[in-house]
Design a protein around this motif. Structure first.
Motif, mmCIF file in Angstrom:
data_model
loop_
_atom_site.group_PDB
_atom_site.id
_atom_site.type_symbol
_atom_site.label_atom_id
_atom_site.label_comp_id
_atom_site.label_asym_id
_atom_site.label_seq_id
_atom_site.Cartn_x
_atom_site.Cartn_y
_atom_site.Cartn_z
ATOM 1 N N LEU A 200 0.876 -1.392 0.274
ATOM 2 C CA LEU A 200 0.056 -0.161 0.134
ATOM 3 C C LEU A 200 0.684 0.916 -0.070
ATOM 4 N N LEU A 201 1.494 1.228 0.652
ATOM 5 C CA LEU A 201 2.676 2.284 1.099
ATOM 6 C C LEU A 201 3.223 3.029 -0.251
ATOM 7 N N MET A 202 3.892 1.156 -1.207
ATOM 8 C CA MET A 202 5.142 1.370 -2.583
ATOM 9 C C MET A 202 3.819 2.328 -3.162
ATOM 10 N N ILE A 203 2.250 1.463 -3.799
ATOM 11 C CA ILE A 203 1.369 1.658 -4.181
ATOM 12 C C ILE A 203 1.206 3.692 -4.496
ATOM 13 N N TYR A 204 1.270 4.422 -2.568
ATOM 14 C CA TYR A 204 1.283 5.768 -3.324
ATOM 15 C C TYR A 204 1.657 6.399 -3.384
ATOM 16 N N ILE A 205 3.126 5.708 -3.506
ATOM 17 C CA ILE A 205 4.009 6.699 -3.604
ATOM 18 C C ILE A 205 4.649 6.782 -4.915
ATOM 19 N N HIS A 206 4.621 5.299 -6.098
ATOM 20 C CA HIS A 206 3.940 5.161 -7.719
ATOM 21 C C HIS A 206 3.047 6.239 -7.688
ATOM 22 N N GLU A 207 2.055 5.840 -7.278
ATOM 23 C CA GLU A 207 1.250 7.302 -7.432
ATOM 24 C C GLU A 207 1.649 8.304 -7.021
ATOM 25 N N HIS A 208 1.770 9.160 -6.427
ATOM 26 C CA HIS A 208 2.231 10.255 -6.280
ATOM 27 C C HIS A 208 3.586 11.029 -6.269
ATOM 28 N N TYR A 209 4.646 10.431 -6.731
ATOM 29 C CA TYR A 209 6.504 10.673 -6.571
ATOM 30 C C TYR A 209 6.419 11.892 -7.701
ATOM 31 N N ARG A 210 5.826 12.325 -8.399
ATOM 32 C CA ARG A 210 5.702 13.674 -9.269
ATOM 33 C C ARG A 210 5.904 14.676 -7.703
ATOM 34 N N GLU A 211 5.102 14.803 -6.970
ATOM 35 C CA GLU A 211 4.618 15.806 -5.785
ATOM 36 C C GLU A 211 5.826 15.003 -3.933
ATOM 37 N N LYS A 212 5.614 16.403 -3.894
ATOM 38 C CA LYS A 212 6.381 16.147 -2.504
ATOM 39 C C LYS A 212 5.025 15.187 -1.842
ATOM 40 N N LEU A 218 1.837 9.627 3.580
ATOM 41 C CA LEU A 218 2.362 8.042 3.098
ATOM 42 C C LEU A 218 1.828 7.052 4.152
ATOM 43 N N ALA A 219 2.065 7.646 5.694
ATOM 44 C CA ALA A 219 1.402 6.617 6.602
ATOM 45 C C ALA A 219 -0.285 6.742 6.407
ATOM 46 N N ALA A 220 -0.734 7.562 6.441
ATOM 47 C CA ALA A 220 -1.899 7.297 6.291
ATOM 48 C C ALA A 220 -2.744 6.718 5.334
ATOM 49 N N ALA A 221 -1.618 6.562 4.526
ATOM 50 C CA ALA A 221 -2.271 5.660 3.329
ATOM 51 C C ALA A 221 -2.425 4.121 3.417
ATOM 52 N N ALA A 222 -1.629 3.924 4.426
ATOM 53 C CA ALA A 222 -1.980 2.958 5.140
ATOM 54 C C ALA A 222 -2.226 2.406 6.041
ATOM 55 N N TYR A 223 -3.345 3.001 6.969
ATOM 56 C CA TYR A 223 -3.758 2.869 7.965
ATOM 57 C C TYR A 223 -2.589 3.057 9.195
ATOM 58 N N LEU A 224 -1.502 3.547 8.958
ATOM 59 C CA LEU A 224 -0.305 3.527 9.804
ATOM 60 C C LEU A 224 0.218 4.853 10.504
ATOM 61 N N SER A 225 0.662 4.445 11.287
ATOM 62 C CA SER A 225 1.373 5.582 12.324
ATOM 63 C C SER A 225 2.804 6.330 11.530
ATOM 64 N N GLU A 226 3.635 7.098 11.861
ATOM 65 C CA GLU A 226 4.567 7.578 11.405
ATOM 66 C C GLU A 226 5.453 6.119 11.527
ATOM 67 N N ARG A 227 5.417 6.499 13.809
ATOM 68 C CA ARG A 227 6.273 5.295 13.418
ATOM 69 C C ARG A 227 6.296 4.456 13.098
ATOM 70 N N GLU A 228 5.371 3.510 13.042
ATOM 71 C CA GLU A 228 5.037 2.296 12.182
ATOM 72 C C GLU A 228 5.619 2.069 10.904
ATOM 73 N N CYS A 229 5.117 3.552 9.983
ATOM 74 C CA CYS A 229 5.551 3.457 8.532
ATOM 75 C C CYS A 229 6.945 2.729 8.998
ATOM 76 N N TYR A 230 7.437 3.842 9.269
ATOM 77 C CA TYR A 230 9.271 3.607 8.852
ATOM 78 C C TYR A 230 9.976 2.092 9.262
ATOM 79 N N THR A 240 14.454 3.669 4.476
ATOM 80 C CA THR A 240 13.622 4.660 5.202
ATOM 81 C C THR A 240 12.605 5.136 4.361
ATOM 82 N N PRO A 241 11.240 5.439 4.568
ATOM 83 C CA PRO A 241 10.379 6.156 3.891
ATOM 84 C C PRO A 241 11.101 6.981 2.492
ATOM 85 N N VAL A 242 11.664 7.798 3.004
ATOM 86 C CA VAL A 242 12.952 9.090 2.316
ATOM 87 C C VAL A 242 13.393 8.228 1.414
ATOM 88 N N GLU A 243 14.117 7.698 1.740
ATOM 89 C CA GLU A 243 15.138 6.741 0.268
ATOM 90 C C GLU A 243 15.091 5.925 -0.528
#
Length: 303
Positions: A200-212, A218-230, A240-243
């Motif tokens: 889910l996180l990857m799909i969000y990035i692939h759909e929005h990579y052109r944007e900030k 990003l975490a909300a796209a997979a119903y996660l906290s920021e900590r869980e996202c990392y 990391t997500p940024v990487e």
């Protein structure tokens, strides 16, 4: 068998699109020329089919959330459906050629819910602890499977009874894999919930990579906290997500540089990488050359 040197995906996803995959015979055979893939690797992806492969020459590295496995010439293996993985060409001395059977389990099991599916297919593909079943020369049981696997790629689609002969060969290989995987299946294993979340996180990035992209969004796209996202990124992709966001943007940039003549400034902005000076800096760190040098290398290569 079709020679391939690129991978296609469903829009906005990293689920692999399989051209030529038909419902009446859910199977394709491929000869992957890994050196001709842009960058010499196949990026993170997954598919709902079984992947059964044999290394004709060279060596490749398979990465999954559970780790890395190196496959030299003469080895092979099976990748379970929906397993997130990527491959990278390793050998510098010979061409890295991988032969692949890609098929839906219905090819062997028949109707969904059949006795064959319940007894021989489901125990393997639903085992959460099995991502890859590696096969290496030197082990007698694995060598027998590798011999059958290599022979199966010599079947010609032009010969009479090809579909039946192929299904028979794949069924024999599957039965041997079933026995080989018995000890793996007997080990306790729990479904990795992070596997679905990372997709889910990857799909969000692939759909929005052109944007900030912000980490909270990003975490909300997979119903996660920021900590869980990392944590999910660390556990599954070991970064990391940024990487990953930066890496994905650079991968898209590489594709566009290799295939077209767009200005570098246009590519940098449309890939979400900002100014051309910043793009040049991160691109050189990633590809060890400038964007222009990269374009010349791939457009002048014999692909």
């Amino acid at each position: 068998m079709k020679n391939i040197h690129s991978i296609e995906f469903y829009t906005g996803s990293k689920e692999e699109l399989l051209p030529g995959f038909e419902k009446d015979f859910p199977y394709i055979a491929s000869r992957a020329e890994l050196d001709k893939y842009i960058g010499g690797y196949v990026p993170w992806h997954w598919h709902r089919t079984v992947e059964l492969f044999y290394m004709e020459s060279g060596s490749i590295e398979y990465d999954t959330p559970r780790g890395k496995i190196l496959f030299p010439t003469g080895s092979g293996g099976m990748i379970n459906p929906n397993v997130l993985h990527r491959t990278k060409a390793i050998s510098q001395r010979e061409k890295n050629i991988q032969l692949l059977h890609i098929f839906d389990v219905s090819l062997l099991a028949g109707e969904q819910g059949s006795r064959i599916e319940q007894k021989y297919i489901a125990p393997v593909i639903t085992a959460p602890q099995i991502e890859v079943i590696p096969l290496f020369p030197g082990n007698a049981e694995e060598e027998r499977i590798l011999k059958l696997l290599a022979a199966s790629f010599r079947l010609s689609s032009d010969e009479f009874g090809y579909e039946i002969k192929l299904r028979e060969a794949l069924t024999e290989i599957w039965l041997m894999l079933f026995e080989l995987s018995r000890s793996m299946r007997e080990k306790k294993g729990e479904r990795n919930k992070s596997n679905d979340k990372i997709k889910l996180l990857m799909i969000y990035i692939h759909e929005h990579y052109r944007e900030k992209i912000s980490i909270p969004e990003l975490a909300a796209a997979a119903y996660l906290s920021e900590r869980e996202c990392y944590r999910v990124f660390h556990d599954c992709l070991h970064m990391t997500p940024v990487e990953y966001i930066t890496t994905y943007r650079l991968q898209v940039a590489c594709q566009r540089l290799a295939k077209g003549q767009e200005a570098v400034t246009v590519i940098s902005h449309e890939c979400g990488l900002g100014s051309s000076s910043y793009f040049g800096k991160v691109f050189r760190e990633y590809a060890h050359c400038s964007p222009i040098e990269y374009r010349k290398k791939w457009q002048n290569s014999d692909r």
